[in-house]
Design an enzyme around this catalytic site. Sequence first.
Site, mmCIF file in Angstrom:
data_model
loop_
_atom_site.group_PDB
_atom_site.id
_atom_site.type_symbol
_atom_site.label_atom_id
_atom_site.label_comp_id
_atom_site.label_asym_id
_atom_site.label_seq_id
_atom_site.Cartn_x
_atom_site.Cartn_y
_atom_site.Cartn_z
ATOM 1 N N TYR A 50 23.936 54.274 73.662
ATOM 2 C CA TYR A 50 24.074 52.860 73.424
ATOM 3 C C TYR A 50 25.078 52.460 72.213
ATOM 4 O O TYR A 50 24.823 52.600 71.128
ATOM 5 C CB TYR A 50 22.671 51.953 73.217
ATOM 6 C CG TYR A 50 21.729 51.879 74.369
ATOM 7 C CD1 TYR A 50 21.840 52.193 75.621
ATOM 8 C CD2 TYR A 50 20.716 51.555 74.052
ATOM 9 C CE1 TYR A 50 21.132 52.360 76.715
ATOM 10 C CE2 TYR A 50 19.344 51.388 75.120
ATOM 11 C CZ TYR A 50 19.857 52.090 76.511
ATOM 12 O OH TYR A 50 18.725 52.014 77.532
ATOM 13 N N PRO A 62 13.414 43.483 82.448
ATOM 14 C CA PRO A 62 12.307 42.897 82.913
ATOM 15 C C PRO A 62 12.315 41.339 83.584
ATOM 16 O O PRO A 62 11.692 40.684 84.235
ATOM 17 C CB PRO A 62 11.310 42.975 82.017
ATOM 18 C CG PRO A 62 12.160 42.998 80.605
ATOM 19 C CD PRO A 62 13.351 43.857 81.043
ATOM 20 N N LEU A 66 16.103 36.036 85.936
ATOM 21 C CA LEU A 66 14.923 35.274 86.220
ATOM 22 C C LEU A 66 14.766 34.173 85.021
ATOM 23 O O LEU A 66 13.637 33.566 85.157
ATOM 24 C CB LEU A 66 13.898 36.451 86.132
ATOM 25 C CG LEU A 66 13.967 37.233 87.161
ATOM 26 C CD1 LEU A 66 12.652 38.086 87.234
ATOM 27 C CD2 LEU A 66 13.409 36.192 88.534
#
Length: 376
Positions: A110, A264, A270
């Site tokens: 990362y 998630p 979402l």
Amino acid sequence: MAAAMALQVMAGGGCCCQRPVLGAGRRRLAVARAVASDAAAAKVSEEEGKVRLGGSEVAVSKLGIGAWSWGDTTYWNDSEWDDRRLQEAKAAFDTSIDNGMTFFDTAEVYGTALMGAVNSESLLGGFIKERQEKEQIDVAVATKFAALPWRFGRGSVLSALKKSLDRLGLSSVELYQLHWPGLWGNEGYLDGLADAYEQGLVKAVGVSNYNEKRLRDAYARMKKRGVPLAANQVNYSLIYRTPELNGVKAACDELGITLIAYSPIAQGVLSGKYTPEKPPTGPRANTYTPEFLTKLQPLMNRIKEIGESYGKNPTQVSLNWLTCQGNVVPIPGAKNAGQAQEFAGALGWSLTGDEVEELRSLAREIKGIKMPIEES
């Protein structure tokens, strides 16, 4: 995703070594850990807001924070890392700590040195050090080994881990994971994880992006060494429920392996902030197209309705839906303090069983997301 990350890594080391003989000292350490495991289970059950990772002794907050975006310039941050983004990431860290979210997940790949990126492990280590200088804090760190084609044998795992610990400024981490299945040599990588555990460099070990067969094989190999496989980190959200369909979630539950859920909230989709008229930009636009977002609207509308009855927003409802599955620790990525504060609102309450199943039923109508790494 894994292939892209592999291309970012500029160097990798390792060697093929014979398996070391487990000395008397290490045998005693293994026995002591096994005995302490039962005591740890009882202790964790008393610690409000924490769960134990699989059969390990490590307790983490019920909601963790993913640090993929910290320092990254290839997928996040509009290809630019600057002081403003650094300060926002630091604020995300501090706000997470303030709200009891003390489990942080990073990786050696990362923010690798590419296009002005800054390594995520180095950033996280700096944030921890700064905060520790002000007060004592309880932080659990997870990082990952990149199974790159030129890395061979158990020695490569230990070598990479020690470099990660240097970047983090820590003597050990709570969880060390294989980031993805290697093209070859996975048995050696698993042996390297066990070596790291026995040497006290890590408190628990896990894998990531492992399908059911690979997961069961890894569990069996680690069990022979007397080392619990604590976690499998996979893509899991209300609109990406492959772990429920391919046997991974059931295997985790059966074997006592914690499922750590990355993406998630489907990389922000979402949250409800994207619409067919305003889709996400950058690499995410290839997956979350206007056509896909149109199909998503009935589910998003119902998420909003349910959230209003609890005083919660779509992000919080989506994260709570995951925690309701049991044996799941979501790790949404927080780029700023506002996002971290928002994630904290997913804790301390629960959807009803009927609401959980209603949202799952609506989500079944949505097709179009595929992550082939889990089928490898």
